[in-house]
Design a protein around this motif. Sequence first.
Motif, PDB file in Angstrom:
ATOM      1  N   VAL A 272      -0.883   7.066  -1.439  1.00  0.00           N
ATOM      2  CA  VAL A 272      -1.412   5.766  -1.000  1.00  0.00           C
ATOM      3  C   VAL A 272      -0.863   4.651  -1.877  1.00  0.00           C
ATOM      4  CG1 VAL A 272      -3.515   4.397  -0.748  1.00  0.00           C
ATOM      5  CG2 VAL A 272      -3.491   6.786  -0.023  1.00  0.00           C
ATOM      6  N   GLY A 273      -0.772   4.913  -3.192  1.00  0.00           N
ATOM      7  CA  GLY A 273      -0.258   3.893  -4.099  1.00  0.00           C
ATOM      8  C   GLY A 273       1.167   3.505  -3.789  1.00  0.00           C
ATOM      9  N   ALA A 274       1.992   4.458  -3.361  1.00  0.00           N
ATOM     10  CA  ALA A 274       3.376   4.144  -3.014  1.00  0.00           C
ATOM     11  C   ALA A 274       3.434   3.200  -1.818  1.00  0.00           C
ATOM     12  CB  ALA A 274       4.141   5.430  -2.721  1.00  0.00           C
ATOM     13  N   HIS A 275       2.576   3.454  -0.816  1.00  0.00           N
ATOM     14  CA  HIS A 275       2.555   2.565   0.354  1.00  0.00           C
ATOM     15  C   HIS A 275       2.102   1.164  -0.047  1.00  0.00           C
ATOM     16  CE1 HIS A 275       1.697   0.962   4.329  1.00  0.00           C
ATOM     17  NE2 HIS A 275       0.478   0.650   3.892  1.00  0.00           N
ATOM     18  N   LEU A 276       1.019   1.062  -0.816  1.00  0.00           N
ATOM     19  CA  LEU A 276       0.512  -0.250  -1.205  1.00  0.00           C
ATOM     20  C   LEU A 276       1.498  -0.976  -2.117  1.00  0.00           C
ATOM     21  CD1 LEU A 276      -3.252   0.610  -1.829  1.00  0.00           C
ATOM     22  CD2 LEU A 276      -2.222  -0.453   0.178  1.00  0.00           C
ATOM     23  N   ARG A 277       2.230  -0.245  -2.939  1.00  0.00           N
ATOM     24  CA  ARG A 277       3.226  -0.876  -3.797  1.00  0.00           C
ATOM     25  C   ARG A 277       4.363  -1.467  -2.951  1.00  0.00           C
ATOM     26  NH1 ARG A 277       4.792  -1.049  -9.058  1.00  0.00           N
ATOM     27  NH2 ARG A 277       2.912   0.091  -9.633  1.00  0.00           N
ATOM     28  N   GLU A 278       4.752  -0.757  -1.888  1.00  0.00           N
ATOM     29  CA  GLU A 278       5.800  -1.276  -1.007  1.00  0.00           C
ATOM     30  C   GLU A 278       5.328  -2.555  -0.322  1.00  0.00           C
ATOM     31  OE1 GLU A 278       7.864  -2.145   2.606  1.00  0.00           O
ATOM     32  OE2 GLU A 278       5.855  -1.250   2.586  1.00  0.00           O
ATOM     33  N   VAL A 279       4.062  -2.583   0.094  1.00  0.00           N
ATOM     34  CA  VAL A 279       3.510  -3.794   0.725  1.00  0.00           C
ATOM     35  C   VAL A 279       3.456  -4.928  -0.290  1.00  0.00           C
ATOM     36  CG1 VAL A 279       1.467  -4.786   1.801  1.00  0.00           C
ATOM     37  CG2 VAL A 279       2.211  -2.490   2.436  1.00  0.00           C
ATOM     38  N   ASP A 280       2.965  -4.644  -1.501  1.00  0.00           N
ATOM     39  CA  ASP A 280       2.833  -5.686  -2.524  1.00  0.00           C
ATOM     40  C   ASP A 280       4.187  -6.243  -2.939  1.00  0.00           C
ATOM     41  OD1 ASP A 280       0.120  -5.493  -2.505  1.00  0.00           O
ATOM     42  OD2 ASP A 280      -0.031  -4.192  -4.259  1.00  0.00           O
ATOM     43  N   SER A 281       5.226  -5.421  -2.948  1.00  0.00           N
ATOM     44  CA  SER A 281       6.553  -5.918  -3.316  1.00  0.00           C
ATOM     45  C   SER A 281       7.045  -6.953  -2.311  1.00  0.00           C
ATOM     46  CB  SER A 281       7.543  -4.753  -3.414  1.00  0.00           C
ATOM     47  OG  SER A 281       7.719  -4.123  -2.149  1.00  0.00           O
ATOM     48  N   ARG A 282       6.689  -6.773  -1.055  1.00  0.00           N
ATOM     49  CA  ARG A 282       7.055  -7.778  -0.049  1.00  0.00           C
ATOM     50  C   ARG A 282       6.236  -9.051  -0.229  1.00  0.00           C
ATOM     51  NH1 ARG A 282       5.894  -4.481   5.096  1.00  0.00           N
ATOM     52  NH2 ARG A 282       6.179  -6.524   6.099  1.00  0.00           N
ATOM     53  N   VAL A 283       4.984  -8.912  -0.652  1.00  0.00           N
ATOM     54  CA  VAL A 283       4.162 -10.099  -0.910  1.00  0.00           C
ATOM     55  C   VAL A 283       4.739 -10.881  -2.089  1.00  0.00           C
ATOM     56  CG1 VAL A 283       1.861 -10.916  -1.528  1.00  0.00           C
ATOM     57  CG2 VAL A 283       2.110  -8.996   0.042  1.00  0.00           C
ATOM     58  N   LEU A 284       5.193 -10.184  -3.127  1.00  0.00           N
ATOM     59  CA  LEU A 284       5.810 -10.867  -4.271  1.00  0.00           C
ATOM     60  C   LEU A 284       7.083 -11.594  -3.870  1.00  0.00           C
ATOM     61  CD1 LEU A 284       5.337  -8.258  -7.146  1.00  0.00           C
ATOM     62  CD2 LEU A 284       4.050 -10.358  -6.756  1.00  0.00           C
ATOM     63  N   ASP A 285       7.707 -11.174  -2.763  1.00  0.00           N
ATOM     64  CA  ASP A 285       8.888 -11.875  -2.240  1.00  0.00           C
ATOM     65  C   ASP A 285       8.517 -13.087  -1.406  1.00  0.00           C
ATOM     66  OD1 ASP A 285      10.622 -10.137  -3.461  1.00  0.00           O
ATOM     67  OD2 ASP A 285      10.814  -8.816  -1.726  1.00  0.00           O
ATOM     68  N   GLY A 286       7.201 -13.323  -1.219  1.00  0.00           N
ATOM     69  CA  GLY A 286       6.747 -14.518  -0.501  1.00  0.00           C
ATOM     70  C   GLY A 286       6.092 -14.261   0.831  1.00  0.00           C
ATOM     71  N   ASP A 287       6.005 -13.002   1.295  1.00  0.00           N
ATOM     72  CA  ASP A 287       5.398 -12.713   2.591  1.00  0.00           C
ATOM     73  C   ASP A 287       3.869 -12.694   2.482  1.00  0.00           C
ATOM     74  OD1 ASP A 287       7.918 -12.485   3.557  1.00  0.00           O
ATOM     75  OD2 ASP A 287       7.932 -10.292   3.644  1.00  0.00           O
ATOM     76  N   ILE A 288       3.215 -13.025   3.588  1.00  0.00           N
ATOM     77  CA  ILE A 288       1.770 -12.847   3.727  1.00  0.00           C
ATOM     78  C   ILE A 288       1.575 -11.690   4.700  1.00  0.00           C
ATOM     79  CG2 ILE A 288      -0.405 -13.875   4.470  1.00  0.00           C
ATOM     80  CD1 ILE A 288       0.740 -16.595   3.759  1.00  0.00           C
ATOM     81  N   ILE A 289       0.919 -10.637   4.258  1.00  0.00           N
ATOM     82  CA  ILE A 289       0.847  -9.398   5.039  1.00  0.00           C
ATOM     83  C   ILE A 289      -0.614  -9.082   5.352  1.00  0.00           C
ATOM     84  CG2 ILE A 289       1.302  -6.919   5.031  1.00  0.00           C
ATOM     85  CD1 ILE A 289       3.739  -7.447   3.343  1.00  0.00           C
ATOM     86  N   GLU A 290      -0.846  -8.784   6.612  1.00  0.00           N
ATOM     87  CA  GLU A 290      -2.165  -8.333   7.070  1.00  0.00           C
ATOM     88  C   GLU A 290      -1.976  -6.980   7.746  1.00  0.00           C
ATOM     89  OE1 GLU A 290      -5.684  -9.704  10.220  1.00  0.00           O
ATOM     90  OE2 GLU A 290      -4.210 -11.148   9.470  1.00  0.00           O
ATOM     91  N   GLU A 291      -2.740  -5.992   7.311  1.00  0.00           N
ATOM     92  CA  GLU A 291      -2.597  -4.654   7.863  1.00  0.00           C
ATOM     93  C   GLU A 291      -3.903  -3.885   7.749  1.00  0.00           C
ATOM     94  OE1 GLU A 291      -0.098  -1.907   5.908  1.00  0.00           O
ATOM     95  OE2 GLU A 291      -1.190  -1.965   4.017  1.00  0.00           O
TER      96      GLU A 291
END
Length: 659
Positions: A272-291
Motif C-alpha cells: 500500500v505504501g508503494a502505491h501511495l508514494r507513487e501518488v504523492d510523488s505526482r502531487v509533489l510535481d504539482g498535481d491535485i489527485i482525488e482517488e
Amino acid sequence: MDHVSDDMHALRLRNAELEALVAQYELELLTLAGGSEEEMRRLERAERILRENEEKYRALLDDSRDGIVITTRDGEFVDVNLAFVDLVGCASKNEVLGKKIQDFYANPGDRRRMRVLLDKRGATTDYEMAFRRIDGSKIDTLHTISVKTDANGEIIGYQGIMRDITDRKRADEELRKARDELEIRVSERTAELAKANTKLRSEIAERARAQMALKQSEERFRAIFETARDCIFIKDRSLRYTLVNPYMENLLGKPVSQVIGMTDEDLFGRSVGAHLREVDSRVLDGDIIEEEHTRPVRDTELTFLDIRSPMRDSTGHVVGICGISRNITERKATQPVVRYKPDHYPAIAMRSALEAAMLAARTDSIILLTGESGTGKDRLAGYVHNNSSRAGGPFYTMNCAAIAPDLAESELFGHEPGAFTGANRRKRGRFELAEGGTLLLNEIGELPLPLQAKLLTFLDTRSFTRVGGENRIRVNARLIAATNRDLEKEVSENRFRQDLFYRLNVFSIRVPRLRDRTDDIPVLVREILTQLSSEMQLPSVPDVGSSAMRRLKEYSWPGNVRELRNVLERGLILSRGGPLTLDHLGLVGKAKDERSVTVGFPQGRSLIELLEEIERTFLEEALERAGGTKQEAARLLGVSRYVLKRHMRKLGVRYRPTP
C-alpha cells in the motif's frame, strides 16, 4: 569681524580729518596774526602737523577696502579713494572727479529717495542702492552717508562710504531661495510624513484587523481540524507525516507523537505504501489527485476517498502535501462485488475464460473483452479488478453506446467551466474518477472516431486535457475495453481505428455465450435467485422444479445471462415467492413434445465429449416422457431395452421423476 574692522578704519579716518582741520585752523590764525619767533615756530609746527595729518588721512583713505567719496552739497565729487575708483570700474580718479554721484545711480527713483535721506542734517544714513558702473553693469552697494556742515550748521557737502555687497546680496538671495526651497521641501516632506503617518496608522490598523482575522481563521481552522470527521494530514517533501488531526489519530490507534515522522510504508505496509508514494510523488510535481483507495487500518480493510494537494511557499515552490481522507467503507460495502468461484462452474468454456481473467489480473495490461451482449463482460471486468493489485481502488464503467457522441468526450475526460453551453462548473471525467483503479469502457465499438484518437493519445501518454482546458492531467487508471462487435470487421470497414484496435488488443478474453455453457445454468440460477431474493426481501430462496430447470437448459438464450436474470425475476414475481415452475418462466420456444439441443463449437472440449452430452440429454428426455419406464423409453428412442440400459450405464444416467 570685517564690519568691526571697517568701522574702526572709518573712525580713524574721521579723527585724522578732524586733526587736519584743527591744524589748518591754527595755521590760519597764526598767519593772520603774524608775530614773533615763537609764533613762527608754532606756525611751522602747525604746518607740519597739517602735512602729516593730510598724509595720514590720504593713507587711510587709500588703504580702505570700501569706496570713500567726498562730495559737495550738489553731489559733485570733491575727492574719492582708489577703492571707489575700482568700485565704479574707472581707470583713475580723474575719470570720477567732476562727476556727480547721481550719475552712478542705477535706478531713477534713488535720486528722490537720496534727497529725502540727505535732507536730514547731521544724520548718518545706511541704505542699499543699485550702482551703475562705467561699463553699464550694475552692482549692489551699501551706503553710509555723513552730512558735512559749516560753522553755521549749513550743509556744505557729504562724505560717503560705499561697500560692494553684490556677492552678499547674491548669497543672501541664494540663501533666501535655498531657505524658501528648504521651507517648501520641509513643507512637502512634512505633508509626505503626515501622509505616510496616516498611511502607517491605516496599515497598522489594517494589520491589526488582518492579525485578528488570521487569529479567527486559525481558530476556525483549528476547530475544523480537531472536530472534522475526516482524516486531515500534512506531509513534507520526504513524504513523512508532520501533522495529523485527532480523528486520524483515533482511527490509526496511535498517538500523534508516534505518527509524526512516519511514512505510509510504516503505517500501511510496503504494498500500500508503494502505491501511495507513487501518488504523492505526482502531487509533489504539482498535481491535485482525488482517488478511492482501500488499505488496512488496524487489521481492517477500510476504503477512503483521498484528496491530496501540493502545499506551496510564498515563492510558489512545493514544500509538502496536504491531504483529506474520508472513510467511505460503509458506502463501498453497498456496491456489489463480483466474486466468481471458477470451480463452481462445470462448463469448460467458462472455466477457461475465468482462468484467462485471473492471469490478466496479475498484470496491469489493457484487456479487451469480447462476446455477445448480455454474456456478463462487465461482471468479468469486475472480477479482474477485484483480483488485481488495484482492488483497493475504484471500479468505474462507461457504456459508450448509452452516451450521446457530443457528450462522450466530456464524460470520459471531463470539462472546464464555460467549455460549452451548460458547463457551469468543472467536471471530472471517468478517467479521473478511476484514479488508482480500473475503468471499463463497455461497447467501445460505439466510440466516435474523433474520440478514438484522443483515447489513443491517452493510452500512449497517460495524460489528457479536459474539454475547454489547457493543462494536461495525468492519471493512473487501468483500462478494460469490452465490445459485442467484431472489431476487426469494424476496422476493415473504417468504423474503428486500426491503431487503437492494436493498442487495445493486448490481452483478449472471449466471454462464452450462455448457450455454450448450459452446464452452468443451475449454478447461475441459484446465484441469480439468491441475489434477487435479497433485493426483493423474500424470506428464502425459492426452489426451481426439474421441468422448469430442464426448460431453462433447453432454451437457446439469445439474450444470454441478462435474459436469464430477467426470466427469473419475472418468475419470482409470478410465483409470489414460491417454487418456480414452467408456467412462471413464460419462455417462448418449441412445442412441449419437442426437444432441442444447442451446442457451440468446442472450446476446450473434444467432439466425443460433446456427443456424450447430447446423448445424455436425449436419454434423460426419453425417460422423463416415459415416466421412468425403460421399455417405453427405448421405444421412443428406437432402440432395444438392452441398448438403452448399456448407454445409461456408460453415461451414468439415472431417472429422477419430476416432482
